[in-house]
Enzyme design. Structure first.
Site, PDB file in Angstrom:
ATOM      1  N   SER A   1       0.817  -1.222   0.000  1.00  0.00           N
ATOM      2  CA  SER A   1       0.000   0.000   0.000  1.00  0.00           C
ATOM      3  C   SER A   1       0.848   1.269   0.000  1.00  0.00           C
ATOM      4  O   SER A   1       1.733   1.436   0.849  1.00  0.00           O
ATOM      5  CB  SER A   1      -0.877  -0.021   1.259  1.00  0.00           C
ATOM      6  OG  SER A   1      -1.296   1.281   1.615  1.00  0.00           O
ATOM      7  N   GLY A   2       0.522   2.176  -0.905  1.00  0.00           N
ATOM      8  CA  GLY A   2       1.229   3.455  -0.937  1.00  0.00           C
ATOM      9  C   GLY A   2       0.971   4.262   0.320  1.00  0.00           C
ATOM     10  O   GLY A   2       1.886   4.892   0.865  1.00  0.00           O
ATOM     11  N   LEU A   3      -0.276   4.225   0.781  1.00  0.00           N
ATOM     12  CA  LEU A   3      -0.618   4.949   2.010  1.00  0.00           C
ATOM     13  C   LEU A   3       0.211   4.405   3.180  1.00  0.00           C
ATOM     14  O   LEU A   3       0.810   5.161   3.948  1.00  0.00           O
ATOM     15  CB  LEU A   3      -2.122   4.804   2.310  1.00  0.00           C
ATOM     16  CG  LEU A   3      -2.567   5.357   3.659  1.00  0.00           C
ATOM     17  CD1 LEU A   3      -2.372   6.863   3.730  1.00  0.00           C
ATOM     18  CD2 LEU A   3      -4.026   4.995   3.952  1.00  0.00           C
TER      19      LEU A   3
ATOM     20  N   ASP B   1       1.069  10.630   1.746  1.00  0.00           N
ATOM     21  CA  ASP B   1       0.781   9.790   0.572  1.00  0.00           C
ATOM     22  C   ASP B   1       0.623  10.685  -0.657  1.00  0.00           C
ATOM     23  O   ASP B   1      -0.402  10.691  -1.327  1.00  0.00           O
ATOM     24  CB  ASP B   1      -0.507   8.995   0.862  1.00  0.00           C
ATOM     25  CG  ASP B   1      -0.794   7.938  -0.200  1.00  0.00           C
ATOM     26  OD1 ASP B   1       0.111   7.640  -1.011  1.00  0.00           O
ATOM     27  OD2 ASP B   1      -1.925   7.432  -0.230  1.00  0.00           O
TER      28      ASP B   1
ATOM     29  N   ASP C   1       0.957  -1.021  -5.059  1.00  0.00           N
ATOM     30  CA  ASP C   1       0.173   0.180  -5.316  1.00  0.00           C
ATOM     31  C   ASP C   1       1.149   1.167  -5.953  1.00  0.00           C
ATOM     32  O   ASP C   1       1.907   1.847  -5.251  1.00  0.00           O
ATOM     33  CB  ASP C   1      -0.368   0.694  -3.974  1.00  0.00           C
ATOM     34  CG  ASP C   1      -1.009   2.059  -4.090  1.00  0.00           C
ATOM     35  OD1 ASP C   1      -1.171   2.554  -5.218  1.00  0.00           O
ATOM     36  OD2 ASP C   1      -1.353   2.616  -3.026  1.00  0.00           O
TER      37      ASP C   1
ATOM     38  N   ASP D   1       0.694   3.940  -7.464  1.00  0.00           N
ATOM     39  CA  ASP D   1       0.186   5.309  -7.604  1.00  0.00           C
ATOM     40  C   ASP D   1      -0.130   5.604  -9.079  1.00  0.00           C
ATOM     41  O   ASP D   1      -0.864   4.860  -9.689  1.00  0.00           O
ATOM     42  CB  ASP D   1       1.180   6.323  -7.005  1.00  0.00           C
ATOM     43  CG  ASP D   1       1.277   6.183  -5.482  1.00  0.00           C
ATOM     44  OD1 ASP D   1       0.357   5.591  -4.885  1.00  0.00           O
ATOM     45  OD2 ASP D   1       2.255   6.660  -4.900  1.00  0.00           O
TER      46      ASP D   1
ATOM     47  N   GLU E   1      -3.193   4.209 -10.987  1.00  0.00           N
ATOM     48  CA  GLU E   1      -4.472   4.920 -10.922  1.00  0.00           C
ATOM     49  C   GLU E   1      -4.491   6.090 -11.885  1.00  0.00           C
ATOM     50  O   GLU E   1      -3.448   6.707 -12.156  1.00  0.00           O
ATOM     51  CB  GLU E   1      -4.750   5.373  -9.482  1.00  0.00           C
ATOM     52  CG  GLU E   1      -3.756   6.339  -8.905  1.00  0.00           C
ATOM     53  CD  GLU E   1      -3.829   6.431  -7.378  1.00  0.00           C
ATOM     54  OE1 GLU E   1      -3.576   5.417  -6.697  1.00  0.00           O
ATOM     55  OE2 GLU E   1      -4.119   7.533  -6.877  1.00  0.00           O
TER      56      GLU E   1
ATOM     57  N   LYS F   1       0.299  12.331  -6.903  1.00  0.00           N
ATOM     58  CA  LYS F   1      -1.061  11.963  -6.501  1.00  0.00           C
ATOM     59  C   LYS F   1      -1.341  12.400  -5.060  1.00  0.00           C
ATOM     60  O   LYS F   1      -0.456  12.831  -4.318  1.00  0.00           O
ATOM     61  CB  LYS F   1      -1.311  10.464  -6.687  1.00  0.00           C
ATOM     62  CG  LYS F   1      -0.354   9.503  -6.010  1.00  0.00           C
ATOM     63  CD  LYS F   1      -0.480   9.426  -4.498  1.00  0.00           C
ATOM     64  CE  LYS F   1      -1.866   9.060  -4.037  1.00  0.00           C
ATOM     65  NZ  LYS F   1      -1.984   7.631  -3.722  1.00  0.00           N
TER      66      LYS F   1
ATOM     67  N   ASN G   1      -3.978  10.993  -1.693  1.00  0.00           N
ATOM     68  CA  ASN G   1      -4.798   9.852  -1.290  1.00  0.00           C
ATOM     69  C   ASN G   1      -6.267  10.087  -1.648  1.00  0.00           C
ATOM     70  O   ASN G   1      -6.778  11.207  -1.532  1.00  0.00           O
ATOM     71  CB  ASN G   1      -4.658   9.588   0.217  1.00  0.00           C
ATOM     72  CG  ASN G   1      -5.366   8.315   0.625  1.00  0.00           C
ATOM     73  OD1 ASN G   1      -6.549   8.328   0.960  1.00  0.00           O
ATOM     74  ND2 ASN G   1      -4.664   7.202   0.555  1.00  0.00           N
ATOM     75  N   SER G   2      -6.945   9.036  -2.067  1.00  0.00           N
ATOM     76  CA  SER G   2      -8.319   9.140  -2.570  1.00  0.00           C
ATOM     77  C   SER G   2      -9.320   9.617  -1.520  1.00  0.00           C
ATOM     78  O   SER G   2     -10.400  10.080  -1.864  1.00  0.00           O
ATOM     79  CB  SER G   2      -8.774   7.781  -3.097  1.00  0.00           C
ATOM     80  OG  SER G   2      -7.937   7.374  -4.133  1.00  0.00           O
TER      81      SER G   2
ATOM     82  N   ARG H   1      -6.568   1.259 -12.182  1.00  0.00           N
ATOM     83  CA  ARG H   1      -7.488   1.723 -11.128  1.00  0.00           C
ATOM     84  C   ARG H   1      -8.251   2.948 -11.600  1.00  0.00           C
ATOM     85  O   ARG H   1      -7.651   3.950 -12.013  1.00  0.00           O
ATOM     86  CB  ARG H   1      -6.659   2.029  -9.884  1.00  0.00           C
ATOM     87  CG  ARG H   1      -7.375   2.827  -8.817  1.00  0.00           C
ATOM     88  CD  ARG H   1      -6.572   2.754  -7.546  1.00  0.00           C
ATOM     89  NE  ARG H   1      -6.865   3.817  -6.619  1.00  0.00           N
ATOM     90  CZ  ARG H   1      -6.279   3.935  -5.436  1.00  0.00           C
ATOM     91  NH1 ARG H   1      -5.353   3.070  -5.057  1.00  0.00           N
ATOM     92  NH2 ARG H   1      -6.585   4.925  -4.627  1.00  0.00           N
TER      93      ARG H   1
ATOM     94  N   HIS I   1     -12.577   2.101  -7.430  1.00  0.00           N
ATOM     95  CA  HIS I   1     -12.492   2.616  -6.064  1.00  0.00           C
ATOM     96  C   HIS I   1     -13.727   3.449  -5.738  1.00  0.00           C
ATOM     97  O   HIS I   1     -14.282   4.130  -6.615  1.00  0.00           O
ATOM     98  CB  HIS I   1     -11.226   3.457  -5.899  1.00  0.00           C
ATOM     99  CG  HIS I   1     -10.719   3.491  -4.492  1.00  0.00           C
ATOM    100  ND1 HIS I   1     -11.263   2.747  -3.474  1.00  0.00           N
ATOM    101  CD2 HIS I   1      -9.697   4.189  -3.930  1.00  0.00           C
ATOM    102  CE1 HIS I   1     -10.608   2.988  -2.355  1.00  0.00           C
ATOM    103  NE2 HIS I   1      -9.651   3.853  -2.598  1.00  0.00           N
TER     104      HIS I   1
HETATM  105  C1  SPV Z   1      -3.425   2.519  -0.631  1.00  0.00           C
HETATM  106  O1  SPV Z   1      -3.514   1.564   0.158  1.00  0.00           O
HETATM  107  O2  SPV Z   1      -2.468   3.290  -0.642  1.00  0.00           O
HETATM  108  C2  SPV Z   1      -4.484   2.770  -1.605  1.00  0.00           C
HETATM  109  C3  SPV Z   1      -5.845   2.498  -1.254  1.00  0.00           C
HETATM  110  O3  SPV Z   1      -4.201   3.308  -2.650  1.00  0.00           O
HETATM  111  S1  SPV Z   1      -6.536   3.972  -0.694  1.00  0.00           S
HETATM  112  O4  SPV Z   1      -5.799   4.412   0.457  1.00  0.00           O
HETATM  113  O5  SPV Z   1      -7.900   3.619  -0.387  1.00  0.00           O
HETATM  114  O6  SPV Z   1      -6.493   4.951  -1.755  1.00  0.00           O
HETATM  115 MG    MG Z   2      -2.452   4.301  -2.590  1.00  0.00          MG
END
Ligand code: SPV
Ligand code: MG
Length: 299
Positions: free
Chosen positions: A42-44, A54, A81, A83, A110, A116, A118-119, A155, A186
């Site tokens: 996971s990027g986060l 992130d 992930d 990004d 994505e 980027k 975070n979503s 994504r 997502h």
């Molecule tokens: C991550 O885990 O970094 C993701 C999922 O991209 S989210 O945090 O929901 O964007």
């Molecule tokens: Mg991410």
């Protein structure tokens, strides 16, 4: 079975499969030991564990270094992930080359712009990638991979940015035609409505991956019934460790003692086991001269 093949089998098994977040070698190992057949890098979580945001504050090679530890520590496939692919098609295809060298099984990119965000932060305001440009990126990545089983997941962030079902379908279909192996749809809604509507229209054109962080109350059976292929539990090792570390640090600070904490933390033996200390002891028997083993053991 090599790691890309394992991941390909997971996304195309025809059943609902699950992968779990990890953010370093230790958490990756814990995910594997829990029984998961794949890992979400996971990027986060990786950025948070590094103490940065992130927002591509960690460079892509710093992420690669973390991945190398995660991959070395485990035998199950890792889906990165990735990004936005850290730039344009050229950066994204170089990423694929470097991931394959580290035995990473696949990458998800994505359709937003670098750097980027975070979503779940101001999703509505986030600029999306141009569809054609993003399709070129997918094609470049697919043309670069040397192992046919390496997985590229596209994504779609159209729901996140408030664009609705029509745009989500249009983008997913374009990415399918560009060669993506799966689409990740997502959503930040607290329910499964957007994804459910997408699944009806999509009708199984490609495997669909979801991240139910915000709709965590949706029963898993709903994912199965609507034909989802892969669920990502995206950040729960990071979040559980934050809570655990806060409690332990606070307690030790207040008590100025370890007396009340020992029972709540992993034993040192468990730390050594997770690090594979036993394997090194065996290897020493095999490779070190006897005199050195005796001196290591203080004999
Ligand atoms: C991550 O885990 O970094 C993701 C999922 O991209 S989210 O945090 O929901 O964007
Ligand atoms: Mg991410």
């Amino acid at each position: 079975m090599n790691k890309p093949k394992q991941l390909r089998r997971l996304i195309s098994s025809g059943q609902l499969e699950f992968i779990m977040e990890a953010h370093n070698g230790l958490s990756a190992k814990i995910v594997e030991e829990a029984g998961f057949e794949g890992i979400w890098a996971s990027g986060l979580s990786i950025s948070a564990a590094m103490g940065v945001r992130d927002n591509n504050e960690a460079s892509w090679t710093q992420v690669l270094d973390v991945l190398e530890f995660m991959s070395d520590a485990t035998s199950i496939p890792i889906l990165l992930d990735g990004d936005t692919g850290y730039g344009n098609f050229n950066n994204a295809r170089r990423l694929v080359k470097k991931l394959e060298q580290r035995d990473i099984a696949g990458v998800c990119i994505e359709d937003k712009q670098f750097p980027k965000m975070n979503s779940f932060l101001n999703g509505q305001l986030q600029p999306m990638a141009d569809i054609e440009e993003f399709c070129g990126k997918i094609k470049a990545m697919k043309d670069t991979q040397t192992d046919d089983d390496f997985v590229v997941v596209a994504r779609v962030e159209a729901f996140i940015t408030g664009r609705g079902l029509g745009e989500t379908l249009r983008r997913a279909e374009a990415y399918r035609k560009a060669g993506a192996d799966a689409v990740l749809i997502h959503s930040k809604r607290p329910d499964f409505m957007e994804i459910e509507a997408f699944m009806k229209e999509w009708a199984g054109r490609l495997p669909v991956v979801i991240v139910p962080t915000k709709y965590y109350l949706t029963p898993t059976v709903k994912f199965r019934e609507s034909g989802i292929s892969l669920v990502i539990w995206a950040n729960h090792n990071l979040r559980s460790s934050i809570e655990a570390m806060k409690q332990v640090s606070r307690r030790i600070y207040q008590d100025e003692s370890l007396a009340h904490i020992e029972k709540d933390v992993a034993t040192l033996e468990e730390v050594f086991r997770l690090q594979g200390a036993e394997e090194l002891e065996d290897a020493e028997q095999q490779y070190l001269p006897v005199s050195e083993i005796r001196s290591n053991e203080g004999i």
